[in-house]
Design a protein around this motif. Structure first.
Motif, PDB file in Angstrom:
ATOM      1  N   UNK A 148     -33.740 -12.757  23.938  1.00  0.00           N
ATOM      2  CA  UNK A 148     -34.053 -11.326  24.328  1.00  0.00           C
ATOM      3  C   UNK A 148     -33.996 -10.932  25.910  1.00  0.00           C
ATOM      4  N   UNK A 149     -34.419 -12.034  26.486  1.00  0.00           N
ATOM      5  CA  UNK A 149     -34.216 -11.866  27.968  1.00  0.00           C
ATOM      6  C   UNK A 149     -32.939 -12.077  28.475  1.00  0.00           C
ATOM      7  N   UNK A 150     -32.135 -12.949  27.767  1.00  0.00           N
ATOM      8  CA  UNK A 150     -30.683 -13.130  28.363  1.00  0.00           C
ATOM      9  C   UNK A 150     -29.733 -11.876  27.776  1.00  0.00           C
ATOM     10  N   UNK A 151     -30.191 -11.112  27.137  1.00  0.00           N
ATOM     11  CA  UNK A 151     -29.486  -9.750  26.702  1.00  0.00           C
ATOM     12  C   UNK A 151     -29.728  -8.745  27.587  1.00  0.00           C
ATOM     13  N   UNK A 152     -30.845  -8.889  28.478  1.00  0.00           N
ATOM     14  CA  UNK A 152     -30.968  -7.562  29.464  1.00  0.00           C
ATOM     15  C   UNK A 152     -30.242  -7.842  30.750  1.00  0.00           C
ATOM     16  N   UNK A 153     -29.767  -6.609  31.257  1.00  0.00           N
ATOM     17  CA  UNK A 153     -29.011  -6.632  32.566  1.00  0.00           C
ATOM     18  C   UNK A 153     -29.927  -7.180  33.702  1.00  0.00           C
ATOM     19  N   UNK A 154     -29.150  -7.614  34.728  1.00  0.00           N
ATOM     20  CA  UNK A 154     -30.117  -8.215  35.706  1.00  0.00           C
ATOM     21  C   UNK A 154     -31.148  -7.002  36.336  1.00  0.00           C
ATOM     22  N   UNK A 155     -30.878  -5.996  36.200  1.00  0.00           N
ATOM     23  CA  UNK A 155     -31.792  -4.703  36.978  1.00  0.00           C
ATOM     24  C   UNK A 155     -32.792  -4.691  35.969  1.00  0.00           C
ATOM     25  N   UNK A 156     -32.477  -4.647  34.425  1.00  0.00           N
ATOM     26  CA  UNK A 156     -33.754  -4.692  33.687  1.00  0.00           C
ATOM     27  C   UNK A 156     -34.592  -6.011  33.713  1.00  0.00           C
ATOM     28  N   UNK A 157     -34.082  -6.872  33.700  1.00  0.00           N
ATOM     29  CA  UNK A 157     -34.622  -8.222  33.744  1.00  0.00           C
ATOM     30  C   UNK A 157     -35.579  -8.378  34.842  1.00  0.00           C
ATOM     31  N   UNK A 158     -35.215  -7.965  36.197  1.00  0.00           N
ATOM     32  CA  UNK A 158     -36.010  -7.714  37.281  1.00  0.00           C
ATOM     33  C   UNK A 158     -37.099  -6.698  37.042  1.00  0.00           C
ATOM     34  N   UNK A 159     -37.076  -5.656  36.285  1.00  0.00           N
ATOM     35  CA  UNK A 159     -38.250  -5.043  36.208  1.00  0.00           C
ATOM     36  C   UNK A 159     -39.109  -5.639  35.288  1.00  0.00           C
ATOM     37  N   UNK A 160     -38.491  -6.140  34.216  1.00  0.00           N
ATOM     38  CA  UNK A 160     -39.635  -6.978  33.231  1.00  0.00           C
ATOM     39  C   UNK A 160     -40.275  -8.090  34.041  1.00  0.00           C
ATOM     40  N   UNK A 161     -39.901  -8.774  34.818  1.00  0.00           N
ATOM     41  CA  UNK A 161     -40.378  -9.991  35.726  1.00  0.00           C
ATOM     42  C   UNK A 161     -41.435  -9.084  36.434  1.00  0.00           C
ATOM     43  N   UNK A 162     -41.294  -7.933  37.119  1.00  0.00           N
ATOM     44  CA  UNK A 162     -42.145  -7.258  37.923  1.00  0.00           C
ATOM     45  C   UNK A 162     -43.275  -6.563  37.012  1.00  0.00           C
ATOM     46  N   UNK A 163     -42.958  -6.083  35.783  1.00  0.00           N
ATOM     47  CA  UNK A 163     -43.969  -5.627  34.967  1.00  0.00           C
ATOM     48  C   UNK A 163     -44.861  -6.823  34.440  1.00  0.00           C
TER      49      UNK A 163
END
Length: 197
Positions: A148-163
């Motif tokens: 699931x993480x690999x499907x995310x764009x870099x911007x979204x992945x950054x937001x997920x990690x911050x969240x």
């Protein structure tokens, strides 16, 4: 090529970290050099810059290509192969996660599934069955999460990690500023500001 002191320290440290991760030091140093330099380099230049034998450079480049971390490119008027890596840290992160998952995680999950589905599995003690099943379930969940993480764009992945960092603070009950840590509070509270990955 003459390395700056910053580049030299980066390359040396990345080689040391690579060794800790089970990656050959030269492989890691080549990747660090290509990343820090940000431009394609040919094998002779890599060899001279790192002070490493040409044969070692050649073998290391093959390994980096197998990991999809380095690609060959060409320069007009020059017959040599040049090598480059992505300078996007998110793309590199995704490549490493994907490659390690395919090489290490997926084969382990396959073996665990085979064990659990084997008729002989029922002959194992119940507590051993539970441990093996639990391991398989955990690895399945982590593999699904990684996909699931690999499907995310870099911007979204950054937001997920911050969240993830915010969720970790909430779960730990850390509402006080990090500066107050060490005054009789949870000694691990300062970790709450780190991303939960």
């Amino acid at each position: 090529m003459e390395l700056t002191e910053i580049q030299r320290k980066f390359v040396v440290h990345w080689g040391e970290m690579g060794s800790m991760w089970g990656v050959n030091r030269t492989v890691s140093q080549i990747h660090a050099l290509l990343f820090a330099h940000g431009k394609p380099m040919h094998a002779e230049e890599l060899s001279e810059t790192l002070g490493v034998a040409r044969s070692n450079i050649s073998n290391s480049l093959k390994e980096l290509q197998a990991w999809n971390l380095v690609r060959i490119t060409h320069i007009l008027g020059d017959r040599r192969d040049y090598f480059e890596t992505s300078v996007d840290v998110w793309e590199l992160f995704r490549t490493v996660v994907r490659e390690r998952k395919e090489r290490e995680f997926d084969p382990t999950i396959r073996v665990l599934r085979e064990l659990v589905s084997s008729p002989d599995f029922q002959k194992e003690p119940a507590d051993a069955q539970d441990r093996i099943r639990s391991t398989m379930e955990l690895m399945d969940k982590l593999a699904t999460w990684a996909d699931e993480m690999l499907r995310l764009s870099p911007g979204t992945l950054d937001k997920v990690l911050t969240l993830g960092a915010s969720v970790q603070k909430f779960v730990r009950g850390d509402t006080a500023p990090a500066a107050s840590a060490g005054k009789g509070e949870d000694p691990d509270a300062h970790h709450a500001s780190l991303p939960m990955i």
